[in-house]
Design an enzyme around this catalytic site. Structure first.
Site, mmCIF file in Angstrom:
data_model
loop_
_atom_site.group_PDB
_atom_site.id
_atom_site.type_symbol
_atom_site.label_atom_id
_atom_site.label_comp_id
_atom_site.label_asym_id
_atom_site.label_seq_id
_atom_site.Cartn_x
_atom_site.Cartn_y
_atom_site.Cartn_z
ATOM 1 N N HIS A 11 9.000 39.383 82.338
ATOM 2 C CA HIS A 11 10.001 38.866 82.969
ATOM 3 C C HIS A 11 11.465 39.489 82.507
ATOM 4 C CE1 HIS A 11 13.546 36.316 81.999
ATOM 5 N NE2 HIS A 11 13.250 35.893 83.354
ATOM 6 N N ARG A 37 18.811 29.602 97.183
ATOM 7 C CA ARG A 37 17.651 29.816 98.073
ATOM 8 C C ARG A 37 16.557 29.351 97.450
ATOM 9 N NH1 ARG A 37 14.479 34.201 100.051
ATOM 10 N NH2 ARG A 37 13.810 33.767 102.328
#
Length: 302
Positions: A106, A260
């Site tokens: 990540h 979103r």
């Protein structure tokens, strides 16, 4: 300030996607450009890879959003910013490999500015990266942290030690009493260096991600594995999901700010499993992972 940072972030997304596609040699990122609902400012471009030769799923997101006031996830530690309008932009990525011996990774770099009429703008940078293996290898962890330290050292002698500890503390599952992985770097609220130096440091972290991750991918991607290792990988992915949905401030910020949903939850793996009260066999490779899920000095203490 905003345009300078945005240009860098867009180029970083391009560079990371191009290099990860080359490393996979089969999977391609599909771009989904989006805009927020009317009345909510901003948008972004989400790029997702599925069913690659190396990466089962991965996403590299760019977003630039704004709002009339910062959400609770951003003001919990900074109550003086409550009520300010904001703009936030960043690149965030998660790569979930197919081979259990290749660790999940990540990375995130971001910039915030909060404004209020009659007051000076407040801005800061944040970011970092961390590595989450299912099977631990000392040489991978040492390499990951050596690259991280080199990225930090050019900008301050104490940055690596400080931001490594911040990463160990942040990516920690309290209910499991274990770190999410072997750490890396994490920083937030960075502005004390001034804009130019803070921006340069954020770029150093973003630019070093590929150098930290791709050699590990190349080293592990062709290692043979069977259904046993695959099932353990899916079990360990459950820990990743738990952290992202329970603790991750980026997830909370995105949801609270009307972001979103598909892009926010892009970080979740395609397949995952939970098993009640699982205990790995004593002396097994799987049992050995526990030694990696505690903070360690990977450069000087191995």
């Amino acid at each position: 300030m905003l345009q300078q940072v945005k240009s860098y972030l867009l180029s970083l997304q391009d560079s990371i996607c191009n290099n990860l596609e080359a490393a996979d040699d089969n999977g391609k990122f599909v771009e989904d450009a989006w805009e927020r609902e009317p009345g909510l400012g901003g948008g972004g471009r989400t790029r997702v890879m599925k069913d690659g030769a190396v990466f089962e799923k991965g996403g590299v997101n760019f977003s630039h959003v704004s709002g009339a006031q910062l959400p609770a996830a951003a003001t919990a530690a900074r109550p003086e910013l409550v009520g300010r309008s904001f703009q936030a932009m960043g690149v965030s990525l998660v790569m979930h490999p197919l081979n259990p011996y290749v660790p999940t990774s990540h990375a995130n770099v971001r910039f915030f500015i909060a404004e209020k009429e009659g007051a000076a703008p407040v801005w800061w940078f944040g970011g970092g990266y961390d590595l989450t293996p299912c099977y631990g290898f000392d040489e991978d962890c040492v390499h990951w942290h050596q690259v991280a330290k080199a990225a930090c050292d050019a900008h301050g002698e104490t940055l690596y030690e400080k931001h490594k500890k911040w990463c160990d503390d942040y990516f920690y599952l309290k209910h499991r009493d274990e770190t999410r992985g072997v750490g890396g770097l994490f920083f937030d609220d960075l502005n004390e260096l001034g804009f130019d130096k803070s921006f340069a440091y954020m770029q150093a972290v973003g630019n070093s991600y590929l150098s930290a991750y791709l050699p590990i991918v190349q080293r592990r991607k062709d290692m043979p594995f069977d259904a046993h290792q695959r099932q353990f990988q899916l079990y360990r992915r459950g820990r990743y999901v738990e952290f992202n949905l329970v603790f991750d401030r980026g997830t909370l910020f995105g949801l609270q700010s009307g972001g979103r949903t598909e892009s926010i939850l892009m970080s979740l793996p395609p397949l995952v499993r939970w098993e009640y009260n699982f205990e790995p066999q004593t002396g097994s490779e799987e049992a050995g992972l526990a030694d990696y899920l505690v903070p360690r000095d990977w450069i000087g203490g191995v």
